[in-house]
Design a protein around this motif. Structure first.
Motif, PDB file in Angstrom:
ATOM      1  N   GLY A 139     -69.991  57.671 -55.400  1.00 13.05           N
ATOM      2  CA  GLY A 139     -70.796  57.572 -56.615  1.00 13.05           C
ATOM      3  C   GLY A 139     -69.981  57.968 -57.825  1.00 13.05           C
ATOM      4  N   ALA A 140     -70.204  57.264 -58.936  1.00 16.80           N
ATOM      5  CA  ALA A 140     -69.488  57.570 -60.172  1.00 16.80           C
ATOM      6  C   ALA A 140     -70.420  57.402 -61.363  1.00 16.80           C
ATOM      7  CB  ALA A 140     -68.275  56.653 -60.337  1.00 16.80           C
ATOM      8  N   ASP A 141     -70.229  58.258 -62.354  1.00 13.50           N
ATOM      9  CA  ASP A 141     -70.993  58.148 -63.595  1.00 13.50           C
ATOM     10  C   ASP A 141     -70.366  57.092 -64.492  1.00 13.50           C
ATOM     11  OD1 ASP A 141     -72.919  60.036 -62.997  1.00 13.50           O
ATOM     12  OD2 ASP A 141     -71.828  61.681 -63.960  1.00 13.50           O
ATOM     13  N   LEU A 142     -71.218  56.443 -65.267  1.00 12.32           N
ATOM     14  CA  LEU A 142     -70.775  55.459 -66.249  1.00 12.32           C
ATOM     15  C   LEU A 142     -71.041  56.052 -67.633  1.00 12.32           C
ATOM     16  CD1 LEU A 142     -72.385  52.344 -64.564  1.00 12.32           C
ATOM     17  CD2 LEU A 142     -69.938  52.887 -64.656  1.00 12.32           C
ATOM     18  N   PRO A 143     -70.020  56.602 -68.271  1.00 10.91           N
ATOM     19  CA  PRO A 143     -70.215  57.173 -69.601  1.00 10.91           C
ATOM     20  C   PRO A 143     -70.817  56.137 -70.556  1.00 10.91           C
ATOM     21  CG  PRO A 143     -68.061  57.750 -68.745  1.00 10.91           C
ATOM     22  CD  PRO A 143     -68.648  56.738 -67.800  1.00 10.91           C
ATOM     23  N   GLU A 144     -71.514  56.619 -71.556  1.00  6.56           N
ATOM     24  CA  GLU A 144     -72.226  55.742 -72.482  1.00  6.56           C
ATOM     25  C   GLU A 144     -71.311  54.730 -73.159  1.00  6.56           C
ATOM     26  OE1 GLU A 144     -75.462  56.220 -76.014  1.00  6.56           O
ATOM     27  OE2 GLU A 144     -75.315  57.745 -74.459  1.00  6.56           O
ATOM     28  N   ASN A 145     -70.059  55.083 -73.373  1.00  6.74           N
ATOM     29  CA  ASN A 145     -69.136  54.166 -74.043  1.00  6.74           C
ATOM     30  C   ASN A 145     -68.450  53.194 -73.080  1.00  6.74           C
ATOM     31  OD1 ASN A 145     -67.539  56.028 -72.757  1.00  6.74           O
ATOM     32  ND2 ASN A 145     -66.144  56.326 -74.474  1.00  6.74           N
ATOM     33  N   THR A 146     -68.877  53.159 -71.805  1.00 13.92           N
ATOM     34  CA  THR A 146     -68.279  52.263 -70.821  1.00 13.92           C
ATOM     35  C   THR A 146     -68.663  50.827 -71.118  1.00 13.92           C
ATOM     36  OG1 THR A 146     -68.421  53.982 -69.131  1.00 13.92           O
ATOM     37  CG2 THR A 146     -68.067  51.742 -68.360  1.00 13.92           C
ATOM     38  N   SER A 147     -67.668  49.950 -71.168  1.00 13.41           N
ATOM     39  CA  SER A 147     -67.938  48.531 -71.341  1.00 13.41           C
ATOM     40  C   SER A 147     -66.896  47.755 -70.548  1.00 13.41           C
ATOM     41  CB  SER A 147     -67.900  48.132 -72.811  1.00 13.41           C
ATOM     42  OG  SER A 147     -66.601  48.306 -73.329  1.00 13.41           O
ATOM     43  N   GLY A 148     -67.174  46.500 -70.324  1.00  9.11           N
ATOM     44  CA  GLY A 148     -66.256  45.681 -69.548  1.00  9.11           C
ATOM     45  C   GLY A 148     -66.458  45.903 -68.068  1.00  9.11           C
ATOM     46  N   PRO A 149     -65.567  45.354 -67.253  1.00 11.87           N
ATOM     47  CA  PRO A 149     -65.739  45.462 -65.805  1.00 11.87           C
ATOM     48  C   PRO A 149     -65.404  46.851 -65.268  1.00 11.87           C
ATOM     49  CG  PRO A 149     -63.741  44.244 -66.310  1.00 11.87           C
ATOM     50  CD  PRO A 149     -64.434  44.519 -67.623  1.00 11.87           C
ATOM     51  N   ALA A 150     -66.172  47.291 -64.275  1.00 13.13           N
ATOM     52  CA  ALA A 150     -65.863  48.498 -63.506  1.00 13.13           C
ATOM     53  C   ALA A 150     -65.645  48.018 -62.082  1.00 13.13           C
ATOM     54  CB  ALA A 150     -66.999  49.502 -63.580  1.00 13.13           C
ATOM     55  N   ARG A 151     -64.468  48.285 -61.542  1.00 17.01           N
ATOM     56  CA  ARG A 151     -64.112  47.754 -60.230  1.00 17.01           C
ATOM     57  C   ARG A 151     -63.631  48.855 -59.308  1.00 17.01           C
ATOM     58  NH1 ARG A 151     -61.461  43.092 -63.286  1.00 17.01           N
ATOM     59  NH2 ARG A 151     -62.980  41.454 -62.965  1.00 17.01           N
ATOM     60  N   ILE A 152     -63.839  48.605 -58.019  1.00 14.47           N
ATOM     61  CA  ILE A 152     -63.224  49.452 -57.000  1.00 14.47           C
ATOM     62  C   ILE A 152     -62.376  48.531 -56.137  1.00 14.47           C
ATOM     63  CG2 ILE A 152     -65.135  49.264 -55.357  1.00 14.47           C
ATOM     64  CD1 ILE A 152     -64.567  52.257 -54.644  1.00 14.47           C
ATOM     65  N   SER A 153     -61.189  48.984 -55.804  1.00 20.66           N
ATOM     66  CA  SER A 153     -60.329  48.227 -54.905  1.00 20.66           C
ATOM     67  C   SER A 153     -59.859  49.177 -53.813  1.00 20.66           C
ATOM     68  CB  SER A 153     -59.147  47.605 -55.656  1.00 20.66           C
ATOM     69  OG  SER A 153     -58.385  48.602 -56.285  1.00 20.66           O
ATOM     70  N   GLY A 154     -59.486  48.619 -52.683  1.00 20.64           N
ATOM     71  CA  GLY A 154     -59.103  49.465 -51.574  1.00 20.64           C
ATOM     72  C   GLY A 154     -57.911  48.956 -50.806  1.00 20.64           C
ATOM     73  N   ARG A 155     -57.400  49.858 -49.998  1.00 15.89           N
ATOM     74  CA  ARG A 155     -56.266  49.564 -49.129  1.00 15.89           C
ATOM     75  C   ARG A 155     -56.394  50.457 -47.904  1.00 15.89           C
ATOM     76  NH1 ARG A 155     -50.370  51.527 -50.663  1.00 15.89           N
ATOM     77  NH2 ARG A 155     -50.301  52.464 -48.640  1.00 15.89           N
ATOM     78  N   VAL A 156     -56.089  49.917 -46.736  1.00 20.95           N
ATOM     79  CA  VAL A 156     -56.163  50.703 -45.510  1.00 20.95           C
ATOM     80  C   VAL A 156     -54.795  50.685 -44.840  1.00 20.95           C
ATOM     81  CG1 VAL A 156     -57.160  50.845 -43.186  1.00 20.95           C
ATOM     82  CG2 VAL A 156     -58.610  50.265 -45.108  1.00 20.95           C
ATOM     83  N   THR A 157     -54.368  51.861 -44.380  1.00 18.84           N
ATOM     84  CA  THR A 157     -53.156  51.963 -43.583  1.00 18.84           C
ATOM     85  C   THR A 157     -53.499  52.662 -42.275  1.00 18.84           C
ATOM     86  OG1 THR A 157     -52.510  54.048 -44.620  1.00 18.84           O
ATOM     87  CG2 THR A 157     -51.606  52.015 -45.571  1.00 18.84           C
ATOM     88  N   TRP A 158     -52.714  52.387 -41.241  1.00 18.70           N
ATOM     89  CA  TRP A 158     -52.919  53.034 -39.948  1.00 18.70           C
ATOM     90  C   TRP A 158     -51.663  52.904 -39.113  1.00 18.70           C
ATOM     91  CZ3 TRP A 158     -54.694  48.214 -41.043  1.00 18.70           C
ATOM     92  CH2 TRP A 158     -54.392  47.189 -40.171  1.00 18.70           C
ATOM     93  N   GLU A 159     -51.620  53.647 -38.043  1.00 16.46           N
ATOM     94  CA  GLU A 159     -50.529  53.558 -37.081  1.00 16.46           C
ATOM     95  C   GLU A 159     -51.085  53.028 -35.771  1.00 16.46           C
ATOM     96  OE1 GLU A 159     -48.126  57.411 -38.823  1.00 16.46           O
ATOM     97  OE2 GLU A 159     -48.868  57.469 -36.777  1.00 16.46           O
ATOM     98  N   SER A 160     -50.299  52.195 -35.135  1.00 18.00           N
ATOM     99  CA  SER A 160     -50.679  51.653 -33.854  1.00 18.00           C
ATOM    100  C   SER A 160     -49.603  52.068 -32.858  1.00 18.00           C
ATOM    101  CB  SER A 160     -50.773  50.125 -33.948  1.00 18.00           C
ATOM    102  OG  SER A 160     -51.141  49.578 -32.720  1.00 18.00           O
ATOM    103  N   ALA A 161     -50.006  52.353 -31.629  1.00 14.62           N
ATOM    104  CA  ALA A 161     -49.025  52.731 -30.612  1.00 14.62           C
ATOM    105  C   ALA A 161     -48.016  51.616 -30.437  1.00 14.62           C
ATOM    106  CB  ALA A 161     -49.727  53.027 -29.292  1.00 14.62           C
ATOM    107  N   ALA A 162     -46.734  51.965 -30.397  1.00  8.78           N
ATOM    108  CA  ALA A 162     -45.693  50.948 -30.188  1.00  8.78           C
ATOM    109  C   ALA A 162     -45.827  50.368 -28.791  1.00  8.78           C
ATOM    110  CB  ALA A 162     -44.319  51.573 -30.384  1.00  8.78           C
ATOM    111  N   SER A 163     -45.647  49.050 -28.692  1.00  2.00           N
ATOM    112  CA  SER A 163     -45.767  48.431 -27.373  1.00  2.00           C
ATOM    113  C   SER A 163     -44.440  48.343 -26.681  1.00  2.00           C
ATOM    114  CB  SER A 163     -46.383  47.047 -27.478  1.00  2.00           C
ATOM    115  OG  SER A 163     -46.129  46.427 -28.699  1.00  2.00           O
TER     116      SER A 163
END
Length: 131
Positions: free
Chosen positions: A107-131
């Motif tokens: 959750g995030a607040d949107l200050p009164e002077n907020t205009s234009g797009p508000a976006r969230i972007s993500g990235r996931v990293t992980w380790e996998s056992a070597a085969s």
């Protein structure tokens, strides 16, 4: 309701990435998705929700999802496994078994002077056992 020009979105811009096993996607594959953002009735707060799923046939280790909100907004709520770090928010999930799914919301607040797009972007990293 406050008057503001605002477009909200959730984007999986960076896709997913795997550490230590670049050619073993079948052995451990993580997918994530954001739901549509929810705006409060007053228009002063936004909530984004997401899921992270191990779609592979082996456990994924050290699973970390990193979020970035643009523009930077005051974050008011995070899951316990998430911590803000500068302009990003890092969520550590440890090991996810095959088929295991975790969910979270921010959750995030949107200050009164907020205009234009508000976006969230993500990235996931992980380790996998070597085969």
């Amino acid at each position: 309701m406050r008057s503001r020009m605002l477009a909200l979105s959730a984007t999986a811009l960076a896709g997913s990435a795997m550490v230590n096993a670049p050619h073993a996607l079948a052995a451990g594959s993580i997918e994530y998705a954001y739901s549509a953002p929810e705006l409060s009735e007053e228009g002063d707060h936004v909530t984004w929700q997401w899921t992270v799923t191990n779609t592979g046939d082996q456990s994924a280790h050290n699973v970390v999802m990193t979020h970035k909100i643009t523009p930077s907004l005051p974050v008011t709520s995070l899951p316990q496994q998430c911590t803000p770090s500068g302009e990003t928010i890092r969520c550590g999930y440890g090991t996810l078994a095959p088929g295991e799914r975790v969910e979270g919301s921010l959750g995030a607040d949107l200050p009164e002077n907020t205009s234009g797009p508000a976006r969230i972007s993500g990235r996931v990293t992980w380790e996998s056992a070597a085969s």
